[in-house]
Design a protein around this motif. Structure first.
Motif, PDB file in Angstrom:
ATOM      1  N   ILE A 133       0.833  -1.212   0.000  1.00 49.81           N
ATOM      2  CA  ILE A 133       0.000   0.000   0.000  1.00 49.81           C
ATOM      3  C   ILE A 133       0.863   1.255   0.000  1.00 49.81           C
ATOM      4  O   ILE A 133       0.659   2.175  -0.793  1.00 49.81           O
ATOM      5  CB  ILE A 133      -0.956   0.012   1.216  1.00 49.81           C
ATOM      6  N   LEU A 134       1.851   1.306   0.900  1.00 50.83           N
ATOM      7  CA  LEU A 134       2.698   2.498   1.031  1.00 50.83           C
ATOM      8  C   LEU A 134       3.974   2.428   0.211  1.00 50.83           C
ATOM      9  O   LEU A 134       4.664   3.441   0.068  1.00 50.83           O
ATOM     10  CB  LEU A 134       3.066   2.700   2.507  1.00 50.83           C
ATOM     11  N   ASP A 135       4.307   1.245  -0.300  1.00 47.61           N
ATOM     12  CA  ASP A 135       5.578   1.051  -1.019  1.00 47.61           C
ATOM     13  C   ASP A 135       6.749   1.481  -0.137  1.00 47.61           C
ATOM     14  O   ASP A 135       7.668   2.173  -0.564  1.00 47.61           O
ATOM     15  CB  ASP A 135       5.577   1.846  -2.331  1.00 47.61           C
ATOM     16  N   PHE A 136       6.699   1.034   1.141  1.00 48.86           N
ATOM     17  CA  PHE A 136       7.700   1.387   2.144  1.00 48.86           C
ATOM     18  C   PHE A 136       8.371   0.096   2.619  1.00 48.86           C
ATOM     19  O   PHE A 136       7.811  -0.637   3.429  1.00 48.86           O
ATOM     20  CB  PHE A 136       7.022   2.095   3.325  1.00 48.86           C
ATOM     21  N   PRO A 137       9.560  -0.237   2.098  1.00 51.76           N
ATOM     22  CA  PRO A 137      10.242  -1.460   2.521  1.00 51.76           C
ATOM     23  C   PRO A 137      10.662  -1.365   3.987  1.00 51.76           C
ATOM     24  O   PRO A 137      11.655  -0.707   4.316  1.00 51.76           O
ATOM     25  CB  PRO A 137      11.460  -1.539   1.586  1.00 51.76           C
ATOM     26  N   ASP A 138       9.910  -2.025   4.850  1.00 55.83           N
ATOM     27  CA  ASP A 138      10.066  -1.855   6.291  1.00 55.83           C
ATOM     28  C   ASP A 138      10.571  -3.135   6.946  1.00 55.83           C
ATOM     29  O   ASP A 138       9.966  -4.195   6.781  1.00 55.83           O
ATOM     30  CB  ASP A 138       8.716  -1.445   6.896  1.00 55.83           C
TER      31      ASP A 138
ATOM     32  N   GLN B 238     -12.009   8.251   2.589  1.00 57.61           N
ATOM     33  CA  GLN B 238     -11.194   9.291   1.954  1.00 57.61           C
ATOM     34  C   GLN B 238      -9.745   9.231   2.446  1.00 57.61           C
ATOM     35  O   GLN B 238      -8.806   9.373   1.654  1.00 57.61           O
ATOM     36  CB  GLN B 238     -11.792  10.669   2.251  1.00 57.61           C
ATOM     37  N   MET B 239      -9.559   8.993   3.745  1.00 63.20           N
ATOM     38  CA  MET B 239      -8.210   8.905   4.293  1.00 63.20           C
ATOM     39  C   MET B 239      -7.487   7.672   3.765  1.00 63.20           C
ATOM     40  O   MET B 239      -6.296   7.732   3.423  1.00 63.20           O
ATOM     41  CB  MET B 239      -8.255   8.860   5.827  1.00 63.20           C
ATOM     42  N   GLY B 240      -8.217   6.560   3.673  1.00 64.82           N
ATOM     43  CA  GLY B 240      -7.613   5.338   3.149  1.00 64.82           C
ATOM     44  C   GLY B 240      -7.217   5.483   1.694  1.00 64.82           C
ATOM     45  O   GLY B 240      -6.144   5.013   1.278  1.00 64.82           O
ATOM     46  N   LEU B 241      -8.062   6.138   0.911  1.00 66.56           N
ATOM     47  CA  LEU B 241      -7.746   6.368  -0.500  1.00 66.56           C
ATOM     48  C   LEU B 241      -6.536   7.297  -0.642  1.00 66.56           C
ATOM     49  O   LEU B 241      -5.715   7.131  -1.542  1.00 66.56           O
ATOM     50  CB  LEU B 241      -8.957   6.951  -1.222  1.00 66.56           C
ATOM     51  N   ALA B 242      -6.444   8.280   0.271  1.00 63.47           N
ATOM     52  CA  ALA B 242      -5.288   9.185   0.254  1.00 63.47           C
ATOM     53  C   ALA B 242      -4.005   8.424   0.563  1.00 63.47           C
ATOM     54  O   ALA B 242      -2.954   8.674  -0.032  1.00 63.47           O
ATOM     55  CB  ALA B 242      -5.497  10.304   1.273  1.00 63.47           C
ATOM     56  N   MET B 243      -4.096   7.456   1.483  1.00 64.68           N
ATOM     57  CA  MET B 243      -2.931   6.639   1.817  1.00 64.68           C
ATOM     58  C   MET B 243      -2.526   5.773   0.633  1.00 64.68           C
ATOM     59  O   MET B 243      -1.327   5.634   0.324  1.00 64.68           O
ATOM     60  CB  MET B 243      -3.249   5.762   3.040  1.00 64.68           C
ATOM     61  N   ARG B 244      -3.502   5.198  -0.040  1.00 63.54           N
ATOM     62  CA  ARG B 244      -3.201   4.370  -1.215  1.00 63.54           C
ATOM     63  C   ARG B 244      -2.595   5.222  -2.336  1.00 63.54           C
ATOM     64  O   ARG B 244      -1.675   4.778  -3.035  1.00 63.54           O
ATOM     65  CB  ARG B 244      -4.470   3.675  -1.695  1.00 63.54           C
TER      66      ARG B 244
ATOM     67  N   ASN C  27       1.720   6.930  -6.043  1.00 62.96           N
ATOM     68  CA  ASN C  27       2.472   7.998  -6.715  1.00 62.96           C
ATOM     69  C   ASN C  27       2.623   9.159  -5.750  1.00 62.96           C
ATOM     70  O   ASN C  27       1.718   9.978  -5.594  1.00 62.96           O
ATOM     71  CB  ASN C  27       1.745   8.442  -7.980  1.00 62.96           C
ATOM     72  N   LEU C  28       3.767   9.209  -5.081  1.00 61.26           N
ATOM     73  CA  LEU C  28       3.997  10.194  -4.032  1.00 61.26           C
ATOM     74  C   LEU C  28       3.887  11.622  -4.537  1.00 61.26           C
ATOM     75  O   LEU C  28       3.198  12.456  -3.935  1.00 61.26           O
ATOM     76  CB  LEU C  28       5.380   9.962  -3.412  1.00 61.26           C
TER      77      LEU C  28
ATOM     78  N   ASN D  53      -1.370  15.331   2.464  1.00 66.62           N
ATOM     79  CA  ASN D  53      -0.244  15.389   3.397  1.00 66.62           C
ATOM     80  C   ASN D  53       0.405  14.009   3.421  1.00 66.62           C
ATOM     81  O   ASN D  53       0.083  13.152   4.246  1.00 66.62           O
ATOM     82  CB  ASN D  53      -0.719  15.787   4.795  1.00 66.62           C
ATOM     83  N   THR D  54       1.332  13.770   2.512  1.00 66.58           N
ATOM     84  CA  THR D  54       1.914  12.433   2.346  1.00 66.58           C
ATOM     85  C   THR D  54       2.720  11.997   3.567  1.00 66.58           C
ATOM     86  O   THR D  54       2.758  10.810   3.892  1.00 66.58           O
ATOM     87  CB  THR D  54       2.802  12.390   1.090  1.00 66.58           C
ATOM     88  N   SER D  55       3.362  12.932   4.240  1.00 70.07           N
ATOM     89  CA  SER D  55       4.131  12.576   5.440  1.00 70.07           C
ATOM     90  C   SER D  55       3.221  12.001   6.509  1.00 70.07           C
ATOM     91  O   SER D  55       3.539  10.976   7.139  1.00 70.07           O
ATOM     92  CB  SER D  55       4.870  13.799   5.989  1.00 70.07           C
TER      93      SER D  55
END
Length: 309
Positions: free
Chosen positions: A29-34, A155-161, A166-167, A176-178
């Motif tokens: 979802i976030l494309d954040f290798p954690d 809306q918040m979930g869609l914003a996260m996706r 595409n950042l 607010n991507t951060s």
């Protein structure tokens, strides 16, 4: 494979499905290798175990464990978005710090829960413990999955996706991507820690080493699920991860129970080796799946051309 072994694999698979859902959020979802997962899984277990031993309700202990995992996820995200540290390095830093924090929380490398009440205790009657643990874990996984499906439709979930997809475009749209990254990482590691909190209650105690290989299992579950159900719809994505985690644990149990493997010298002590080999096989699945589908499509087109002639 015996019924006890099957129920054990299902129980373990469902618990790790919670963890895999967290991994899905960070990696897909976030494309954040954690890599924080290897630390937040035992963190949730350590906090929950300490809370239970201290006299807190087991369900409340799970909430405490989840909250601790959320803070760990937020720490990783803040290192990245506020200090500009690379994703992977942020996760490694927090994971390393958590190895010491978990020891401080428990006061020892392990903490026993033998004789303590767990989330399963109230439902166990006689010898139905194995079934009860599977049912309770299944209900929890379904509940978390439904909540995630609902959240990612808001809306918040869609914003996260959008942030993960595409950042720069998300920033151009005023998102607010951060904040989305911090929230997403908090939810991700909160779920991973919740899985750890449930896991220690099935094992009868917490141990600092239970987090080793957590991220590998989570990624394997995600890849297996994606191979079975290739879709971008969130309902099917979360479902595929749950199925992938259960299948992964079943595969491991079947492999260790196989007489063929025993004949060539494999045993319970080779769990990590069998796991590594299975992960390699899982990583190869998407590649060979594409080749097989392409070959089948080529054969179909060839047959159609032959028929036309």
């Amino acid at each position: 494979m015996s019924m006890i072994a099957l129920l054990g694999a299902l129980e373990s698979g469902l618990i790790y499905a919670l963890m895999a859902l967290g991994v899905l959020i960070s990696f897909r979802i976030l494309d954040f290798p954690d890599l924080t997962a290897d630390g937040s899984f035992p963190l949730g277990g350590a906090v929950a175990a300490l809370a239970i031993v201290s006299g807190f309700d087991p369900w409340l202990a799970c909430v405490f464990g989840m909250m601790a995992g959320m803070m760990a996820g937020m720490a990783t995200a803040l290192l990245n978005v506020k200090l500009g540290i690379l994703h992977l390095l942020s996760g490694i830093i927090v994971m390393t710090a958590l190895s010491s924090i978990n020891l401080r929380i428990m006061g020892a490398p392990n903490l026993s829960l033998l004789g303590e009440s767990t989330v399963f205790t109230a439902f166990i009657e006689g010898n139905n413990g194995a079934w009860v643990r599977v049912v309770v874990a299944c209900v929890m996984v379904i509940g978390v999955k439904v909540c995630l499906d609902w959240f990612f439709a808001t809306q918040m979930g869609l914003a996260m996706r959008a942030t993960g997809s595409n950042l720069k475009m998300a920033q151009a749209q005023g998102i607010n991507t951060s904040a989305m990254i911090v929230l997403g990482m908090a939810i991700s590691n909160g779920l991973i820690a919740l899985a750890g909190a449930i896991f220690v209650q099935t094992q009868g105690g917490a141990d600092v080493s239970i987090g080793i290989g957590t991220i590998v299992i989570g990624l394997a579950a995600v890849i297996i699920g994606e191979t079975i159900l290739t879709t971008k719809r969130i309902f099917w994505m979360t479902l595929s991860v749950v199925v992938g985690a259960v299948l992964y644990k079943l595969f491991i149990q079947i492999a260790l129970s196989s007489q063929s493997l025993r004949n060539i010298g494999f045993g319970p002590q080779d769990l990590n080796l069998v796991t590594a080999l299975l992960v390699v096989a899982v990583l190869m699945l998407p590649k060979y799946r594409t080749k097989i589908l392409s070959a089948l499509k080529a054969d179909k087109n060839s047959l159609q051309m032959t028929i036309k002639k």
